[in-house]
Design an enzyme around this catalytic site. Sequence first.
Site, mmCIF file in Angstrom:
data_model
loop_
_atom_site.group_PDB
_atom_site.id
_atom_site.type_symbol
_atom_site.label_atom_id
_atom_site.label_comp_id
_atom_site.label_asym_id
_atom_site.label_seq_id
_atom_site.Cartn_x
_atom_site.Cartn_y
_atom_site.Cartn_z
ATOM 1 N N GLU A 117 41.052 57.258 36.237
ATOM 2 C CA GLU A 117 40.850 57.940 35.143
ATOM 3 C C GLU A 117 39.490 57.934 34.648
ATOM 4 O O GLU A 117 38.813 58.772 34.456
ATOM 5 C CB GLU A 117 41.947 58.093 34.047
ATOM 6 N N HIS A 152 36.681 67.241 35.659
ATOM 7 C CA HIS A 152 37.161 65.940 35.746
ATOM 8 C C HIS A 152 38.312 65.990 37.094
ATOM 9 O O HIS A 152 38.589 65.135 37.897
ATOM 10 C CB HIS A 152 38.040 65.831 34.573
ATOM 11 N N GLU A 153 39.050 67.299 37.223
ATOM 12 C CA GLU A 153 39.926 67.500 38.267
ATOM 13 C C GLU A 153 39.375 67.521 39.516
ATOM 14 O O GLU A 153 39.886 67.063 40.519
ATOM 15 C CB GLU A 153 40.920 68.965 38.119
ATOM 16 N N HIS A 182 38.440 64.243 40.846
ATOM 17 C CA HIS A 182 39.692 63.503 41.678
ATOM 18 C C HIS A 182 39.804 64.221 42.854
ATOM 19 O O HIS A 182 40.233 63.348 43.974
ATOM 20 C CB HIS A 182 41.010 63.907 40.763
#
Length: 293
Positions: free
Chosen positions: A222, A143-144, A147
């Site tokens: 998100e 997930h990070e 980003h």
Amino acid sequence: MLYNQISKNKRKTWLLFVVFFLLLTLIGVGIGYFMGISPAGGAILGWVISLIYILIVYSNSTNIVMGLNGATEIHEQDNPQLWHIVEDMAMVGQVPMPRVFIIDDPSPNAFATGRNPQNSAVAVTSGLLEMMNREELEGVLGHEISHIRNYDIRVSTIAIALVSAIAVLVEIGTRFWWFRDSDDDDDNKSAALIGLVCYLFAIIFGQLVANLVQLAISRNREYLADASSVELTRNPQGLISALEKISGSKPMKHANKTCASLYIEDPLTREEKTSLFSTHPSTASRIKRLEEM
């Protein structure tokens, strides 16, 4: 579907930044009246001050954000498992290896920051490392890394800088209001009144709207990072399980409010409700989308 979501989020982000600059313009006009210059001059002054401030924050964003959150940089020998998972996710995501930080906090959480993939960093809490298995850590770090890959970190960094710039302009407006020259002629009274109205708007609504815009940017991205994490790991269950554990934990003890929107979950509260003031969409809605994948 994923690329349609990317395009949609980009359009929303540009719209939100337009709102930011309208706020900066309005506050600048108010400052211009306080200083006795034209509205256009005040707006330009506001833009220049904001640009200088944003460039200062932007050029050193990683160190500023990590310092605000009490994060400590580590290297491979300090935590090989964490380092290798970040390395694997970065390789799959085709981004440079980011700097790695740990925040000493028992609450599980994580975030990414930086001005671009070449100058990026990820931070995880000690609680995340203790609570998650490897599969769940891969979901969170995927997930990070998403980003970083999607340039969300640049958008988030600029959003934080813009919110801070608005606060700085409001402070400047306050000082000029108190120390302005109190001339009694009608023109100056009218200018002072308009300036006061602009200033009061900035105080009452400007910072509020700026924060709402920042939060909206965070919520929009998100969902995309969740989907991109699954694309990297090929395993939605890892992130689903991680989100369930995080949502059932206690908030962080010393999270910085300005940076709350960066984290994978709201570090300040675990209340399950989505509103204009939420830093993140609800965990239930995120998990539902992941299960549908």
